[in-house]
Design an enzyme around this catalytic site. Structure first.
Site, mmCIF file in Angstrom:
data_model
loop_
_atom_site.group_PDB
_atom_site.id
_atom_site.type_symbol
_atom_site.label_atom_id
_atom_site.label_comp_id
_atom_site.label_asym_id
_atom_site.label_seq_id
_atom_site.Cartn_x
_atom_site.Cartn_y
_atom_site.Cartn_z
ATOM 1 N N ALA A 18 0.781 -1.236 0.114
ATOM 2 C CA ALA A 18 -0.037 -0.062 -0.091
ATOM 3 C C ALA A 18 0.796 1.214 0.063
ATOM 4 C CB ALA A 18 -0.969 0.023 1.331
ATOM 5 N N ILE A 78 -5.623 -0.529 -3.526
ATOM 6 C CA ILE A 78 -4.846 -1.759 -3.155
ATOM 7 C C ILE A 78 -5.002 -2.989 -3.739
ATOM 8 C CG2 ILE A 78 -3.286 -2.567 -1.212
ATOM 9 C CD1 ILE A 78 -2.942 0.434 -1.892
ATOM 10 N N GLU A 116 8.652 -4.043 -10.094
ATOM 11 C CA GLU A 116 7.305 -3.966 -10.548
ATOM 12 C C GLU A 116 7.087 -3.376 -11.942
ATOM 13 O OE1 GLU A 116 5.135 -1.464 -7.842
ATOM 14 O OE2 GLU A 116 3.216 -1.851 -8.764
ATOM 15 N N GLY A 126 -18.092 -7.845 -33.975
ATOM 16 C CA GLY A 126 -18.901 -7.655 -32.752
ATOM 17 C C GLY A 126 -18.521 -8.648 -31.933
ATOM 18 N N GLY A 134 3.256 3.522 -11.588
ATOM 19 C CA GLY A 134 4.110 4.520 -12.135
ATOM 20 C C GLY A 134 3.364 4.846 -13.547
ATOM 21 N N THR A 135 2.627 6.067 -13.822
ATOM 22 C CA THR A 135 1.938 6.284 -15.031
ATOM 23 C C THR A 135 2.850 6.530 -16.169
ATOM 24 O OG1 THR A 135 1.728 8.673 -14.625
ATOM 25 C CG2 THR A 135 0.239 7.418 -13.812
HETATM 26 C C1 FAD Z 1 -6.402 -1.619 -10.377
HETATM 27 C C2 FAD Z 1 -5.374 -0.690 -9.629
HETATM 28 C C3 FAD Z 1 -4.411 -1.555 -8.983
HETATM 29 C C4 FAD Z 1 -3.769 -0.787 -8.150
HETATM 30 N N1 FAD Z 1 -2.765 -1.387 -7.227
HETATM 31 C C5 FAD Z 1 -1.989 -0.806 -6.488
HETATM 32 C C6 FAD Z 1 -1.277 -1.493 -5.317
HETATM 33 O O1 FAD Z 1 -1.390 -2.504 -5.235
HETATM 34 N N2 FAD Z 1 -0.858 -0.575 -4.419
HETATM 35 C C7 FAD Z 1 -0.561 0.917 -4.668
HETATM 36 O O2 FAD Z 1 -0.030 1.336 -3.665
HETATM 37 N N3 FAD Z 1 -0.955 1.452 -5.704
HETATM 38 C C8 FAD Z 1 -1.665 0.698 -6.447
HETATM 39 N N4 FAD Z 1 -2.485 1.243 -7.561
HETATM 40 C C9 FAD Z 1 -2.426 2.909 -7.576
HETATM 41 C C10 FAD Z 1 -1.617 3.262 -8.957
HETATM 42 O O3 FAD Z 1 -0.147 3.098 -8.622
HETATM 43 C C11 FAD Z 1 -1.919 4.920 -8.989
HETATM 44 O O4 FAD Z 1 -3.142 4.779 -9.467
HETATM 45 C C12 FAD Z 1 -0.793 5.522 -10.022
HETATM 46 O O5 FAD Z 1 0.309 5.325 -9.300
HETATM 47 C C13 FAD Z 1 -1.335 6.848 -10.338
HETATM 48 O O6 FAD Z 1 -1.823 7.502 -9.042
HETATM 49 P P1 FAD Z 1 -3.026 8.177 -9.007
HETATM 50 O O7 FAD Z 1 -4.066 7.383 -9.298
HETATM 51 O O8 FAD Z 1 -2.998 8.779 -7.534
HETATM 52 O O9 FAD Z 1 -3.173 9.442 -10.151
HETATM 53 P P2 FAD Z 1 -2.370 10.861 -9.925
HETATM 54 O O10 FAD Z 1 -1.164 10.981 -9.235
HETATM 55 O O11 FAD Z 1 -3.433 11.845 -9.410
HETATM 56 O O12 FAD Z 1 -2.323 11.511 -11.584
HETATM 57 C C14 FAD Z 1 -3.553 11.817 -12.265
HETATM 58 C C15 FAD Z 1 -3.020 11.850 -13.752
HETATM 59 O O13 FAD Z 1 -2.026 13.226 -13.826
HETATM 60 C C16 FAD Z 1 -0.956 12.981 -14.376
HETATM 61 N N5 FAD Z 1 0.373 13.514 -13.579
HETATM 62 C C17 FAD Z 1 0.645 13.435 -12.235
HETATM 63 N N6 FAD Z 1 1.678 14.119 -12.055
HETATM 64 C C18 FAD Z 1 2.048 14.649 -13.074
HETATM 65 C C19 FAD Z 1 3.365 15.402 -13.575
HETATM 66 N N7 FAD Z 1 4.235 15.790 -12.472
HETATM 67 N N8 FAD Z 1 3.342 15.704 -14.731
HETATM 68 C C20 FAD Z 1 2.524 15.273 -15.643
HETATM 69 N N9 FAD Z 1 1.456 14.531 -15.418
HETATM 70 C C21 FAD Z 1 1.281 14.181 -14.126
HETATM 71 C C22 FAD Z 1 -0.783 11.209 -13.987
HETATM 72 O O14 FAD Z 1 0.036 10.639 -14.929
HETATM 73 C C23 FAD Z 1 -2.128 10.751 -14.241
HETATM 74 O O15 FAD Z 1 -2.487 10.634 -15.639
HETATM 75 C C24 FAD Z 1 -3.638 0.782 -8.292
HETATM 76 C C25 FAD Z 1 -4.415 1.512 -9.097
HETATM 77 C C26 FAD Z 1 -5.433 0.777 -9.991
HETATM 78 C C27 FAD Z 1 -6.042 1.088 -10.669
#
Ligand code: FAD
Length: 379
Positions: free
Chosen positions: A125, A158, A242, A340, A364-365
């Site tokens: 988490a 999580i 990861e 379809g 990490g996005t």
């Molecule tokens: C199905 C699922 C499973 C997951 N499992 C886990 C897990 O086991 N443990 C855990 O800890 N997390 C988990 N996550 C969380 C996941 O790691 C986060 O959703 C992800 O890191 C993005 O964080 P956020 O959703 O808060 O988006 P935010 O950080 O709010 O970002 C929102 C948007 O803004 C963009 N953005 C943010 N900052 C910047 C910047 N500086 N410059 C440009 N763009 C930016 C992002 O790329 C994104 O498009 C999970 C998520 C999902 C949906």
């Protein structure tokens, strides 16, 4: 370069394929509907040595390295499994490595061994409702009180959070958002620790996802992983594994979808001819195959370098983005080629299309990967 094939690795692929065919495929649709995989699956996977791949035998693992873990992930998906299944069954791949790296015998005995034996389930988490990308901004705090920490805060999204017996939790050990992070192992059942609702999702349906809440949760100091304030570094070090796992899930999903679409286009006839006989369709399949294979080759190359101990943070980020882009292109094209039928729950490609969308968000996005790449370029 591609991961070197050895007789042991061929055996590992066969073991994985047999496991998926016998223990997963007959039940996967039921688990997708149930929103989770059964605990018994962990034990079955552990008994044949699959759960412990990538973890040393000295901590209860089956041996092998990062490259072997990658082959298992690849083979699970190419045998008809899914990235959602990987997320659910192999959550320990993100929940345990910090404990193993810290060489903490107490934590290894209590959490690592039982998890690799399939009798415990762990989760990691980090992400909080206020944001996941900014790891240093974590607000869940742990205040020291004698030989305990008192934890307050919440986590969200999580993976395996509903089923897990313990959660490797990133907490702030100074003021909220200070970036002074530590990792605590928090057990389910500890007073004040509650699992909120099971989160409904676009994909990864067989992988349960939870919100977690901590209100004055007392956690023994012995449950801290490594020294205080070393959590940020520990998290960043394990991100490589990861991210490469997610990159593997992406190219393997693409490869599987190329196979599914190719089979479909050979069998399906329109206007009196198989789809695969049309140049447009053949070229589309060729492009899908090329992108999937290029992604696989690059991910394998970077994984080899990580396994050899090279500092390749930028390359790991590029590997994730390359594989996710290939996957996004391929799952979309594969579904379109199915017409379809591709839109129906009965179609395997439909599940991959939904499951794939998380790969550019989790761990990490794509945008955060681009930030890392830009830094690596000196920008
Ligand atoms: C199905 C699922 C499973 C997951 N499992 C886990 C897990 O086991 N443990 C855990 O800890 N997390 C988990 N996550 C969380 C996941 O790691 C986060 O959703 C992800 O890191 C993005 O964080 P956020 O959703 O808060 O988006 P935010 O950080 O709010 O970002 C929102 C948007 O803004 C963009 N953005 C943010 N900052 C910047 C910047 N500086 N410059 C440009 N763009 C930016 C992002 O790329 C994104 O498009 C999970 C998520 C999902 C949906």
């Amino acid at each position: 370069m591609t991961i070197v094939d050895t007789p042991e690795r061929r055996q590992l692929r066969e073991l994985t394929r047999a496991f998926v065919t016998k223990e997963v495929l007959p039940y996967l649709d039921d688990w997708e509907r149930a929103g989770e995989v059964p605990r018994s699956l962990h034990e079955t996977a552990a008994k044949i040595g699959l759960l412990g791949i990538g973890f040393p035998e000295s901590v209860g693992g089956s041996g092998g390295d990062l490259l072997d873990s990658i082959l298992v992930t690849e083979e699970v998906i190419r045998s008809g499994g899914s990235s959602g299944l990987i997320a659910a069954l192999f959550t320990h791949g993100i929940a345990l490595p910090h404990m193993v790296a810290a060489r903490d015998d107490g934590l290894i005995e209590r959490y690592v061994r039982p998890t690799l034996a399939g009798t415990m389930i762990g989760a990691l988490a980090i992400t909080e409702p206020d944001g996941g990308s900014d790891v240093a901004g974590i607000r869940t705090c742990a205040r020291r009180d004698g030989d305990h920490y008192v934890v307050n805060g919440s986590k969200t999204y999580i993976t395996s959070g509903v089923r897990s017996d313990f959660v490797t939790t990133a907490v702030c050990t100074d003021f909220p958002g200070s970036g002074s992070l530590s990792l605590l192992v928090i057990e389910k059942g500890t007073p004040g620790f509650t699992v909120g609702r099971r989160l409904e999702k676009l994909g990864w349906h067989c992988s349960d996802t939870a919100e977690l809440s901590f209100v004055d949760v007392r956690v023994p100091v012995a449950n801290r992983i490594g020294p205080e304030d070393t959590g940020f570094l520990a998290i960043m070090q394990q991100f490589a594994t990861e991210r490469l796992s997610l990159a593997t899930q992406a190219y393997a999903t693409a490869q599987r979808c190329v196979e599914l679409a190719t089979r479909w286009c050979r069998d399906r006839s329109t206007f009196g001819r198989p789809l695969a006989s049309r140049q447009l369709v053949r070229h589309r399949l060729a492009e899908m195959h090329t992108r999937a294979e290029a992604a696989r080759a690059y991910v394998h190359d970077v994984a080899e370098r990580v396994a050899a101990g090279e500092p390749v943070v930028t390359e790991v980020a590029m590997a994730k983005n390359v594989a996710v882009a290939a996957c996004d292109f391929v799952v979309d094209a594969a579904l379109q080629l199915h017409g379809g039928f591709g839109y129906l729950r009965d179609a395997e490609v439909e599940r991959h299309y939904r499951d794939a969308r998380i790969l550019g968000i989790g761990g990490g996005t794509t945008e955060i990967m681009n930030e890392i790449i830009a830094k690596g370029m000196g920008l």
